[in-house]
Design an enzyme around this catalytic site. Structure first.
Site, mmCIF file in Angstrom:
data_model
loop_
_atom_site.group_PDB
_atom_site.id
_atom_site.type_symbol
_atom_site.label_atom_id
_atom_site.label_comp_id
_atom_site.label_asym_id
_atom_site.label_seq_id
_atom_site.Cartn_x
_atom_site.Cartn_y
_atom_site.Cartn_z
ATOM 1 N N ARG A 126 6.004 -12.704 -6.841
ATOM 2 C CA ARG A 126 6.215 -13.402 -8.105
ATOM 3 C C ARG A 126 6.473 -12.444 -9.267
ATOM 4 N NH1 ARG A 126 3.818 -18.732 -7.174
ATOM 5 N NH2 ARG A 126 3.865 -19.164 -9.381
ATOM 6 N N LYS B 74 10.731 -12.686 -6.478
ATOM 7 C CA LYS B 74 11.108 -13.589 -5.388
ATOM 8 C C LYS B 74 11.122 -15.034 -5.849
ATOM 9 C CE LYS B 74 11.847 -14.563 -1.030
ATOM 10 N NZ LYS B 74 13.269 -14.399 -0.691
ATOM 11 N N ASN C 63 0.289 -17.134 -16.074
ATOM 12 C CA ASN C 63 1.626 -17.304 -15.509
ATOM 13 C C ASN C 63 2.308 -18.396 -16.309
ATOM 14 O OD1 ASN C 63 3.891 -17.649 -13.857
ATOM 15 N ND2 ASN C 63 2.843 -19.127 -12.565
ATOM 16 N N GLY C 64 3.475 -18.086 -16.879
ATOM 17 C CA GLY C 64 4.190 -19.096 -17.662
ATOM 18 C C GLY C 64 4.644 -18.513 -18.986
ATOM 19 N N GLU D 53 27.746 -16.019 -2.355
ATOM 20 C CA GLU D 53 26.440 -15.541 -1.878
ATOM 21 C C GLU D 53 26.510 -14.058 -1.489
ATOM 22 O OE1 GLU D 53 23.448 -16.115 -1.825
ATOM 23 O OE2 GLU D 53 22.571 -15.162 -0.077
ATOM 24 N N CYS E 184 4.648 -14.856 -13.002
ATOM 25 C CA CYS E 184 3.710 -13.878 -12.486
ATOM 26 C C CYS E 184 2.858 -14.530 -11.420
ATOM 27 C CB CYS E 184 2.784 -13.435 -13.623
ATOM 28 S SG CYS E 184 3.677 -12.988 -15.103
ATOM 29 N N GLU F 135 22.234 -7.962 -6.236
ATOM 30 C CA GLU F 135 20.764 -7.979 -6.302
ATOM 31 C C GLU F 135 20.130 -6.692 -5.821
ATOM 32 O OE1 GLU F 135 19.832 -11.606 -3.931
ATOM 33 O OE2 GLU F 135 18.356 -11.920 -5.498
ATOM 34 N N LYS G 214 24.217 -11.122 -3.172
ATOM 35 C CA LYS G 214 23.364 -10.246 -2.362
ATOM 36 C C LYS G 214 23.607 -8.787 -2.711
ATOM 37 C CE LYS G 214 21.140 -12.311 -1.091
ATOM 38 N NZ LYS G 214 20.552 -13.594 -0.990
ATOM 39 N N TRP H 77 5.805 -10.232 -14.011
ATOM 40 C CA TRP H 77 7.254 -10.156 -14.197
ATOM 41 C C TRP H 77 7.457 -10.420 -15.685
ATOM 42 C CZ3 TRP H 77 11.215 -13.491 -15.831
ATOM 43 C CH2 TRP H 77 12.516 -13.087 -15.498
ATOM 44 N N HIS I 180 44.765 -16.377 -10.751
ATOM 45 C CA HIS I 180 44.587 -16.965 -12.083
ATOM 46 C C HIS I 180 43.803 -16.055 -13.025
ATOM 47 C CE1 HIS I 180 46.434 -20.684 -10.842
ATOM 48 N NE2 HIS I 180 45.642 -20.720 -9.777
HETATM 49 C C1 AGP Z 1 18.185 -14.920 -3.634
HETATM 50 O O1 AGP Z 1 18.538 -13.738 -3.004
HETATM 51 C C2 AGP Z 1 17.662 -14.752 -4.977
HETATM 52 N N1 AGP Z 1 16.544 -13.877 -5.007
HETATM 53 C C3 AGP Z 1 17.577 -15.951 -5.880
HETATM 54 O O2 AGP Z 1 18.874 -16.260 -6.270
HETATM 55 C C4 AGP Z 1 16.893 -17.231 -5.339
HETATM 56 O O3 AGP Z 1 17.677 -17.782 -4.334
HETATM 57 C C5 AGP Z 1 16.704 -18.233 -6.481
HETATM 58 O O4 AGP Z 1 15.872 -17.663 -7.447
HETATM 59 C C6 AGP Z 1 16.144 -19.541 -6.014
HETATM 60 O O5 AGP Z 1 14.896 -19.376 -5.417
HETATM 61 P P1 AGP Z 1 14.253 -20.510 -4.544
HETATM 62 O O6 AGP Z 1 15.127 -20.701 -3.357
HETATM 63 O O7 AGP Z 1 12.895 -19.993 -4.194
HETATM 64 O O8 AGP Z 1 14.207 -21.742 -5.389
#
Ligand code: AGP
Length: 607
Positions: free
Chosen positions: A27, A602, A98-99, A479, A2, A486, A483, A74, A502
């Site tokens: 966050r 994020k 936070n934690g 990747e 958070c 997500e 994307k 979060w 496979h």
């Molecule tokens: C990326 O689109 C994601 N939101 C997520 O995988 C992110 O890359 C990951 O949580 C790592 O974050 P960071 O680069 O801030 O360490």
């Protein structure tokens, strides 16, 4: 996981707490809340959903005060409903956290046995209840109550407290999760990150592990974990406050995708002298002393590590491993003399990556980080820092930060290869010149965004999409799939092209779209054969290739997007771009919350 903020001032704080929370929403954004002290009493407001709901609620039912704490959540323990939103408030104390408190259940049981009633399902409420006992039963003062309570806690926390009857006091403490203090004129601030403080104060300091601090409007006192009064170095923030404007774009993600030509020029300008053709790098370990490289990251950052593994081994000849941070520290990895550990992170605050870094620090000093947020914990705890210079990335789905990670890792790769005489001076200069082509190539692809939008129509009616790439385009396929998942909530998986047969080939039928990355390269024909196997099973192939690849694939599919021809060395960076656009346009079509997709944050600051 958070964002938390606190302000103690001679003036009203509520609007500023909301402004600060807006910069912490990356966050977590499933609920938010604020508490202040007014006429000696704790008053608070909480709301589920984005910060805007809290803002509206406070507009209708204003609260005010000269001291306050705020939180954007979060969910970890307990659903994202209002009772679980922070602050958690008892008669005498309000807390934001936070934690994660790992041993909260044992305290909760004890308190329940004593007849204490809990209002929420969170671990955080236990802290508020324990402190309440210290204050109301044991007659402790605020600082003492916090100190005695945190002694018992296991897990990670950054905590801010305000107290009934104390209109000029915030108590804060941290272990595992970061906290920065900001110093103002007759007011002081605390936040999960320094950048969110930059709108209030340029003079900041970071609390160290186990620190406790009291903030009044005139004074900040910091104590270490043994209770000794300590000073923490202050520094001046030179960064501009986070710009929360989308400009002409509908979403931050769209803005961040489209500003990449500029951002790439920026990062290249930071590391390369285009005129002289030379590199200007921050200090780093002697290439000749590096016997092995271990790259560590999470999510998208892990995929840039994986791409770099191909590069470091291919060009520099240095044995390289790419590791998921969340696995690394718990599987007893062997770290030897001569290993260089590279931690990659946009935020620099990812708990798994920080945990892996701290684990590695027990064995080696060779810790280098590639981070976007230069004031972050990972940057501060590394011995060498290579900033990615992407500028603030607000969209939860990483785009420009990923590309800048790839570029920085590529530059490191060229440096190592050249120092180890694996490439000639001419080769080195060709590679550097190649990088300088990227902004133009990016602009060229972006100008064809409408064609990419059309390709997304192939996904209509599908429940799942496969992404295929071979060699260094395999991490890019991973990747691309991440994307799409997500932000469009469409199931997607990335595979190495050769792996399809496979197992995953069983998924192929006429309703299955498959995104293939196959420019002309040493593995072109191998991948083409894999794609023929898909065609034979009537899969819908969407192919990204170059001019030569297109000519050789014309019987394979009609859905082809042609990218500019470039050296194999640049393809991972180039082929990432259409995949970002595919994810964006698919999400747009599905009407999802592109910048703040459900369940995500994020920066993931819990394990
Ligand atoms: C990326 O689109 C994601 N939101 C997520 O995988 C992110 O890359 C990951 O949580 C790592 O974050 P960071 O680069 O801030 O360490």
């Amino acid at each position: 996981m958070c964002g938390i903020i606190g302000i103690v001032s001679k003036n009203e704080v509520v609007n500023r707490l909301i402004d600060g929370l807006a910069r912490l929403e990356y966050r977590g954004y499933d609920s938010a809340g604020i508490a202040t002290i007014n006429s000696s009493e704790i008053v608070y407001s909480k709301s589920t959903g984005k910060l805007v709901s809290l803002k509206n609620k406070i507009k209708e039912n204003p609260i005010d005060g000269h001291v306050g704490i705020g939180h954007t959540r979060w969910a970890t323990h307990g659903e994202p409903i209002e009772i679980n939103a922070h602050p958690h408030v008892t008669k005498n104390v309000a807390v934001v956290h936070n934690g994660i408190i790992e041993n909260f259940a044992e305290f909760k049981d004890e308190l329940l046995e004593k007849g204490i009633i809990f209002n929420s399902q969170t671990d955080t409420e236990v802290i508020a209840r324990l402190i309440e006992e210290k204050i109301s039963k044991e007659k402790c003062g605020p600082l003492e109550a916090v100190r005695l309570t945190i002694e018992k806690l296991r897990g990670s926390f950054a905590l801010c407290f305000i107290f009934k009857g104390f209109e000029d006091l915030i108590v804060v403490t941290r272990r595992g999760s970061p906290l920065a203090l900001g110093f103002g004129d007759r007011e002081n601030f605390v936040s999960s990150d320094a950048l969110s403080l930059s709108i209030f104060s340029k003079k900041i300091c970071y609390l160290e592990e186990g620190d406790l601090a009291t903030l009044t409007s005139d004074e900040v006192k910091i104590y270490d974990s043994f209770g000794n009064s300590v000073f923490r170095d202050t520094q001046i923030l030179y960064t501009d406050p986070i710009n929360l404007s989308k400009g002409q774009y509908k979403h931050f993600m769209e803005k961040e995708i489209f500003e990449q030509p500029e951002v790439i020029s920026q990062v290249l300008g930071y590391y390369l002298d285009a005129f002289e053709g030379t590199l200007s790098l921050p200090s780093l370990p002697q290439s000749t002393e590096i016997k092995r490289i271990i790259l560590v990251g999470c999510g998208t950052a892990f995929y840039s590590c994986l791409a770099a593994k191909y590069w470091f081994e291919g060009l520099s000849g240095i044995p390289t491993h790419a590791e998921l941070a969340s696995e690394f520290r718990y599987r007893s990895p062997v770290i030897c003399k001569g290993d260089l550990l590279i931690f990659v992170s946009q935020s620099g605050e990812t708990a798994d990556t920080i945990g892996a870094l701290r684990f590695a620090k027990k064995y080696t000093k060779n810790i280098l980080s590639v981070v976007n947020v230069e004031q972050s914990s990972i940057a501060r705890e590394s011995n060498w820092v290579f900033p990615t210079k992407a500028g603030p990335e607000i969209g939860v789905a990483s785009t420009k930060a990923f590309i800048c990670q790839l570029i920085v890792l590529k530059i490191l790769n060229i440096k190592f290869a050249s120092d180890l005489s694996k490439i000639s001076a001419k080769h080195r200069s060709n590679l550097l010149n190649g990088l300088l082509e990227l902004p133009r190539l990016y602009a060229e692809i972006l100008s064809q965004n409408e064609n990419i939008k059309q390709l997304c129509k192939k996904f209509i009616g599908s429940n799942s999409v496969l992404y295929l790439g071979r060699d260094v385009l395999y991490p890019i396929a991973l990747e691309g799939a991440l994307k799409l998942k997500e932000i469009s909530y469409l199931h997607a998986e990335g595979y190495a092209s050769g792996e399809l047969k496979h197992g995953p080939i069983a998924l192929i039928d006429k309703s299955m779209p498959l995104v293939a990355l196959n420019p002309w390269s040493k593995v072109f024909e191998k991948t083409l054969s894999n794609l023929e196997e898909v065609k034979a099973r009537r899969g819908k192939i969407i192919l990204f290739t170059d001019k030569k690849g297109r000519e050789l694939s014309k019987d394979l599919t009609k859905s082809i997007f042609q990218l500019p021809s470039c050296s194999e060395f640049l393809t991972p960076i180039l082929y990432s771009l259409p995949l970002q656009l595919i994810a964006y346009y698919t999400a747009l079509d599905k009407g999802t919350d592109v910048d703040q997709p459900r369940n995500l944050a994020k920066s993931v600051t819990v394990e």
